[in-house]
Design a protein around this motif. Structure first.
Motif, PDB file in Angstrom:
ATOM      1  N   TYR A  49       0.817  -1.209   0.000  1.00 35.32           N
ATOM      2  CA  TYR A  49       0.000   0.000   0.000  1.00 35.32           C
ATOM      3  C   TYR A  49       0.854   1.265   0.000  1.00 35.32           C
ATOM      4  N   ALA A  50       2.083   1.149   0.469  1.00 31.39           N
ATOM      5  CA  ALA A  50       2.964   2.317   0.474  1.00 31.39           C
ATOM      6  C   ALA A  50       3.421   2.678  -0.940  1.00 31.39           C
ATOM      7  N   GLU A  51       3.424   1.691  -1.826  1.00 32.06           N
ATOM      8  CA  GLU A  51       3.925   1.914  -3.179  1.00 32.06           C
ATOM      9  C   GLU A  51       2.831   1.923  -4.238  1.00 32.06           C
ATOM     10  N   ASN A  52       1.577   1.683  -3.813  1.00 31.76           N
ATOM     11  CA  ASN A  52       0.472   1.645  -4.773  1.00 31.76           C
ATOM     12  C   ASN A  52      -0.757   2.306  -4.165  1.00 31.76           C
ATOM     13  N   GLU A  53      -1.641   2.800  -5.032  1.00 27.64           N
ATOM     14  CA  GLU A  53      -2.870   3.420  -4.564  1.00 27.64           C
ATOM     15  C   GLU A  53      -3.838   2.342  -4.089  1.00 27.64           C
ATOM     16  N   MET A  54      -4.516   2.625  -2.985  1.00 31.07           N
ATOM     17  CA  MET A  54      -5.487   1.677  -2.439  1.00 31.07           C
ATOM     18  C   MET A  54      -6.841   1.876  -3.107  1.00 31.07           C
ATOM     19  N   ASP A  55      -7.489   0.786  -3.495  1.00 30.15           N
ATOM     20  CA  ASP A  55      -8.832   0.826  -4.059  1.00 30.15           C
ATOM     21  C   ASP A  55      -9.554  -0.460  -3.690  1.00 30.15           C
ATOM     22  N   MET A  56     -10.679  -0.724  -4.323  1.00 27.15           N
ATOM     23  CA  MET A  56     -11.453  -1.920  -4.000  1.00 27.15           C
ATOM     24  C   MET A  56     -10.684  -3.192  -4.337  1.00 27.15           C
ATOM     25  N   ASP A  57      -9.830  -3.120  -5.369  1.00 23.19           N
ATOM     26  CA  ASP A  57      -9.019  -4.288  -5.721  1.00 23.19           C
ATOM     27  C   ASP A  57      -8.068  -4.665  -4.595  1.00 23.19           C
ATOM     28  N   SER A  58      -7.651  -3.652  -3.809  1.00 21.96           N
ATOM     29  CA  SER A  58      -6.727  -3.919  -2.708  1.00 21.96           C
ATOM     30  C   SER A  58      -7.379  -4.807  -1.656  1.00 21.96           C
ATOM     31  N   VAL A  59      -8.656  -4.593  -1.416  1.00 22.96           N
ATOM     32  CA  VAL A  59      -9.385  -5.425  -0.459  1.00 22.96           C
ATOM     33  C   VAL A  59      -9.481  -6.856  -0.976  1.00 22.96           C
ATOM     34  N   GLU A  60      -9.778  -6.989  -2.273  1.00 21.26           N
ATOM     35  CA  GLU A  60      -9.877  -8.317  -2.875  1.00 21.26           C
ATOM     36  C   GLU A  60      -8.528  -9.019  -2.841  1.00 21.26           C
ATOM     37  N   LEU A  61      -7.463  -8.258  -3.102  1.00 26.10           N
ATOM     38  CA  LEU A  61      -6.116  -8.817  -3.058  1.00 26.10           C
ATOM     39  C   LEU A  61      -5.787  -9.340  -1.669  1.00 26.10           C
ATOM     40  N   GLN A  62      -6.142  -8.576  -0.643  1.00 31.11           N
ATOM     41  CA  GLN A  62      -5.853  -8.999   0.728  1.00 31.11           C
ATOM     42  C   GLN A  62      -6.587 -10.285   1.061  1.00 31.11           C
ATOM     43  N   GLU A  63      -7.834 -10.410   0.626  1.00 28.15           N
ATOM     44  CA  GLU A  63      -8.600 -11.630   0.893  1.00 28.15           C
ATOM     45  C   GLU A  63      -7.949 -12.833   0.206  1.00 28.15           C
ATOM     46  N   GLU A  64      -7.451 -12.636  -1.018  1.00 22.75           N
ATOM     47  CA  GLU A  64      -6.768 -13.722  -1.714  1.00 22.75           C
ATOM     48  C   GLU A  64      -5.489 -14.113  -0.991  1.00 22.75           C
ATOM     49  N   MET A  65      -4.768 -13.116  -0.497  1.00 24.47           N
ATOM     50  CA  MET A  65      -3.524 -13.386   0.212  1.00 24.47           C
ATOM     51  C   MET A  65      -3.800 -14.152   1.505  1.00 24.47           C
ATOM     52  N   LEU A  66      -4.875 -13.798   2.212  1.00 23.30           N
ATOM     53  CA  LEU A  66      -5.196 -14.450   3.478  1.00 23.30           C
ATOM     54  C   LEU A  66      -5.667 -15.894   3.293  1.00 23.30           C
ATOM     55  N   SER A  67      -6.220 -16.183   2.122  1.00 31.77           N
ATOM     56  CA  SER A  67      -6.717 -17.538   1.869  1.00 31.77           C
ATOM     57  C   SER A  67      -5.705 -18.399   1.127  1.00 31.77           C
ATOM     58  N   ASP A  68      -4.480 -17.899   0.967  1.00 34.04           N
ATOM     59  CA  ASP A  68      -3.449 -18.648   0.246  1.00 34.04           C
ATOM     60  C   ASP A  68      -3.124 -19.951   0.970  1.00 34.04           C
ATOM     61  N   SER A  69      -2.975 -21.027   0.209  1.00 33.99           N
ATOM     62  CA  SER A  69      -2.700 -22.343   0.803  1.00 33.99           C
ATOM     63  C   SER A  69      -1.352 -22.393   1.507  1.00 33.99           C
ATOM     64  N   THR A  70      -0.419 -21.519   1.104  1.00 34.02           N
ATOM     65  CA  THR A  70       0.900 -21.499   1.747  1.00 34.02           C
ATOM     66  C   THR A  70       0.777 -21.148   3.218  1.00 34.02           C
ATOM     67  N   LEU A  71      -0.159 -20.277   3.549  1.00 30.98           N
ATOM     68  CA  LEU A  71      -0.364 -19.890   4.947  1.00 30.98           C
ATOM     69  C   LEU A  71      -0.867 -21.077   5.764  1.00 30.98           C
ATOM     70  N   ARG A  72      -1.697 -21.927   5.143  1.00 30.07           N
ATOM     71  CA  ARG A  72      -2.156 -23.132   5.832  1.00 30.07           C
ATOM     72  C   ARG A  72      -0.985 -24.069   6.080  1.00 30.07           C
ATOM     73  N   ASN A  73      -0.087 -24.178   5.098  1.00 32.80           N
ATOM     74  CA  ASN A  73       1.085 -25.038   5.261  1.00 32.80           C
ATOM     75  C   ASN A  73       1.985 -24.529   6.389  1.00 32.80           C
ATOM     76  N   ILE A  74       2.162 -23.207   6.456  1.00 29.41           N
ATOM     77  CA  ILE A  74       2.960 -22.626   7.538  1.00 29.41           C
ATOM     78  C   ILE A  74       2.306 -22.905   8.881  1.00 29.41           C
ATOM     79  N   SER A  75       0.989 -22.770   8.913  1.00 36.34           N
ATOM     80  CA  SER A  75       0.250 -23.033  10.149  1.00 36.34           C
ATOM     81  C   SER A  75       0.438 -24.473  10.594  1.00 36.34           C
TER      82      SER A  75
END
Length: 256
Positions: A49-75
């Motif tokens: 967010y420091a290097e890009n403008e925040m918009d509705m796509d940013s919210v969608e991007l965050q949701e995709e990042m939070l649901s990434d399978s890699t995070l489940r593997n780390i968990s």
């Protein structure tokens, strides 16, 4: 003499393997999104967010990042390390998640390209490193504060029955027992035993989901909802297999 007892341990072992596999997946997915995900994603978003403008796509991007399978593997890796520490009463050993960190960076980079965002990947890697440090500190403090015998017993049970290797052994043992049972009884009885097991797995998933908020709030200090979908998938597979066996048995009898 017919050996009726084969079906009892077979059902128990199969249920336990399917139930624990689904539980591991559900818990690691929930923790991956609510705890592990925020340890990494919120820090990475500071750079994004420091290097890009925040918009509705940013919210969608965050949701995709939070649901990434890699995070489940780390968990799942942290769950194993935490269980080892709790079960043995030893200090928490920070796990090596270098491979998972690299995968997280790759997955995040691909998502950023899809959204047309530009980020300094060295800064992104630094945020991932900070996330790992935060996870090590958090899990270490949680494991150090647990001293209840019941939780220690649960951690020990997790170590030797929940992880994929042991779940595979339980499934293999149950299959062997079902084969032995099928030699003594009609195949339809084996199918019905699997059908019943599948239904119980599905029902147990809804029970776990209903209890998840209160249990996680007690253990973690925050309520986390655990999905019943992995239980439905596991139980559904058993039901489908049982129906296939029933159809096969019926056709075999008709052919005779």
């Amino acid at each position: 003499m017919k050996r009726n007892w084969f079906v009892i341990p077979a059902v128990i072992l199969l249920f336990w393997a399917m139930f624990m596999s689904a539980l591991r997946y559900s818990v690691s997915a929930a923790l991956g999104e609510w705890y592990v995900g925020r340890a990494y994603v919120l820090r990475m978003n500071d750079v994004i967010y420091a290097e890009n403008e925040m918009d509705m796509d940013s919210v969608e991007l965050q949701e995709e990042m939070l649901s990434d399978s890699t995070l489940r593997n780390i968990s799942a890796v942290y769950m194993d390390s935490a269980a080892q520490s709790i079960a043995t009463g030893t200090l928490f050993m920070e796990p090596d998640i270098t491979e998972e960190e690299e995968q997280l960076l790759v997955q995040t980079s691909e998502k950023l390209v899809e959204y047309g965002l530009k980020v300094d990947f060295e800064d992104l890697q630094e945020m991932i490193t900070y996330g790992t440090e935060a996870m090590n500190s958090y899990v270490s403090s949680v494991t150090a504060s647990i001293d209840e015998p019941l939780v220690r017993a649960a951690a020990l049970l997790y170590l030797y029955t929940v992880r994929p290797f042991f779940a595979g052994i339980l499934c293999l043992a149950s299959i062997v027992l079902f084969v032995l049972y099928a030699k003594q009884h009609p195949l339809s009885r084996t199918a019905l035993a699997m059908l019943g097991t599948g239904i119980v797995v599905i029902v147990s998933g809804f029970v776990v989901r209903s209890l998840s908020l209160s249990v996680t709030n007690t253990l973690l200090g925050r309520s986390v909802s655990i999905s019943s979908m992995p239980f439905i998938v596991s139980g559904g597979l058993l039901i489908i297999l049982s129906l296939c066996l029933l159809m096969y048995n019926k056709r075999r009898h008709n052919a005779l």
